[in-house]
Design a protein around this motif. Structure first.
Motif: not given
Lengths: 398, 133
Positions: B89-107
């Motif tokens: 989902c992260i690359s298609i969300c136009p508002t960056k409401a879905l992002i990958l947490d670089s520490k936990t690797h969770k969305v």
């Protein structure tokens, strides 16, 4: 660090697995090992670390499960069988069927395919079994309609012919329309790019020349234990590799098998790729023994050292054009450059779950609960991947 | 102040220039997030920004005009148990409401950034995302 006496030179598989069984092995996750090598170097890592645990969780299409239901009274030799409406292959004797993960019902409902039925069973749910047959003197029953669950089924075995791909293609889309593919939803005009490998955590990318992962290797499979049973289908050694042996394209793969009754829904998940179909999200982990410095060097690989190509899925052909060559570090940064454009990226493989698998496996290997097995036969080093062309009977014999 | 509203239109109300009026008469900034309206009515999801009083009077105007108004705190919901944190989902969300947490690797789902466009719904392989409007 354990203080038991350690050999100074290369270690044998038996040394390492015996030590692990006694709970004396030094075990690290792939994440920890890479950090360790960065700080201490390959030599020290080879000497001090025994086992590195890897992991991957992603859509693994060529999966499925076979079941033995036991005999009804009167008995039936199932020819056609359905589990929750999904056709299962019944061309085996009597009450054995194979359910493919990507199988759909007659209406092609992609929200609930074979993979979802497998997940339902793993969740402990009851599933409706229907079967029909031509009656015989020994199997007189013509049809049956009943319920089964993992409690009533004799053998429920996940048997997947191609999982755990060693590297995979990445995808983008230059066309003007959204494309729905097995690589996910690809937005028009290079709107995004997707990739599907856990990269530096992936089992076969840490053992690129298949020195320790082979037929008979015990693995973490879907939350339980399983085995590598053969080379995976489409196994292809004829791809370009880096000097370290890491393939730059999809190369090896694994055929795996394990008891579905041991598995957990956390690592066995029915997935739907819109307008493509159903598939199975599956977690696999493999412990890799650090036999020598070469093995340590192989397991020290990072996402910067692993590359793949982004293919243009707008071209509906077998040989899709390459849009860019990229590393997994670039893909993982969230953006890649394709033809001068910054394109946002998405993994299809859950790094969160891959890391969790590597950690769980580390714990059970370190405790001596998960016993490493030496392969009884190595995976091939000379497999080509042949295409399917429309050909005559004579041409097929050439 | 900012708020998201679901508007329900009956056939009569579907012809009213409500977004124009909200802007021109009540000084509200209207961002249309979703709209499905035809001759039998339909639904619209808008985000309105402006002074609290103006939003209040704007909502009264809508109600008087026969438009059903329901404020929403969330337009899209994630089933946390179903999410595998793959990141499709992260690359298609136009508002960056879905992002990958670089520490936990969770969305991570930042609901306040979600505009309920729905693009993530059919992209999610474990079907963890649900649109509520």
């Amino acid at each position: 660090m354990k203080k038991n006496k350690r050999p100074s030179g290369p270690k044998t598989f038996t040394d390492i697995s015996t030590r692990a069984r006694d709970g004396d092995a030094v075990v690290m996750t792939a994440m920890e090992f890479k950090e360790f090598v960065k700080t201490n170097g390959v030599k020290k890592a080879a000497k001090e670390v025994d086992i590195v645990t890897t992991g991957t969780f992603g859509a693994m299409c060529s999966s499925g499960a076979y079941f033995n239901f036991g005999h009804s009274d009167p008995p039936i030799k199932m020819q056609r069988a359905w589990l929750d409406g999904i056709p299962a292959y019944g061309g085996l004797a009597a009450v054995d069927v194979y359910l493919g993960a990507t199988e759909l019902d007659d209406s092609n409902n992609m929200m609930h395919g074979g993979a979802h039925v497998i997940e339902d069973l793993v969740r402990g749910r009851a599933v409706r079994l229907k079967a029909t047959a031509h009656a015989t003197d020994c199997y007189p029953l013509k049809e049956i309609d009943t319920y089964v669950s993992l409690k009533t089924i004799n053998q429920a075995v996940l048997m997947n012919v191609r999982n755990c791909y060693q590297n995979y293609a990445a995808a983008s889309n230059t066309s003007g329309r959204t494309m729905y593919t097995y690589m996910g939803k690809l937005l028009p005009e290079l709107g995004n790019a997707t990739y599907c490998s856990s990269g530096e955590l992936s089992p076969l990318l840490n053992d690129p020349l298949y020195r320790t992962i082979g037929i008979g290797s015990r693995i973490f499979l879907g939350g339980g234990e399983g085995f590598v049973i053969w080379e995976g289908t489409q196994f292809n050694t004829g791809v370009e590799r880096t000097p370290n042996g890491v393939p730059k394209r999809p190369a090896g793969s694994l055929a795996v098998l394990g008891d579905l009754k041991q598995m957990t829904p956390e690592f066995v998940k029915g997935l739907t790729f819109t307008r493509y179909g159903a598939t199975l999200g599956l977690g696999i982990g493999v412990p890799i023994p650090i036999l020598d410095e070469d093995m340590a060097k192989a397991c020290a690989v990072t996402d910067k050292d692993i590359s793949t190509a982004i293919f243009d899925y707008a071209q509906q052909t077998r040989a899709r054009p390459v849009l860019a060559e990229v590393t997994y570090a670039q893909l993982g940064s969230g953006e890649v450059d394709i033809k001068g454009r910054r394109v946002p990226t998405s993994p299809l493989s859950s790094i969160y779950k891959a890391r969790k698998i590597a950690e769980l496996l580390k714990k059970s290997v370190a405790k001596g609960d998960f016993v490493l097995t030496e392969p009884v036969q190595r995976l091939p080093l000379d497999r080509s991947f042949k295409p399917l062309d429309t050909r005559s009977e004579k041409e097929a014999m050439k | 102040m900012k708020t998201k509203l679901v508007l329900n239109f009956n056939p009569e109300a579907s012809n009213l220039p409500i977004t124009h009026n909200l802007t021109a008469k009540y000084g509200l900034l209207v961002n249309i997030l979703r709209a499905e309206i035809d001759e039998v009515g339909g639904k619209m999801v808008i985000e309105v920004s402006g002074k609290a009083d103006s939003i209040k009077t704007g909502i009264s105007y809508l109600k008087e005009a026969g438009v059903g108004v329901r404020p929403i705190k969330e337009g899209v919901r994630r089933d946390d148990e179903a999410c595998t944190h793959c990141g499709v989902c992260i690359s298609i969300c136009p508002t960056k409401a879905l992002i990958l947490d670089s520490k936990t690797h969770k969305v991570i789902f930042k609901e306040e950034k979600c505009v309920a466009c729905g693009v993530c719904i059919d992209a999610c392989p474990p079907r963890a995302m649900e649109i509520l409007i």
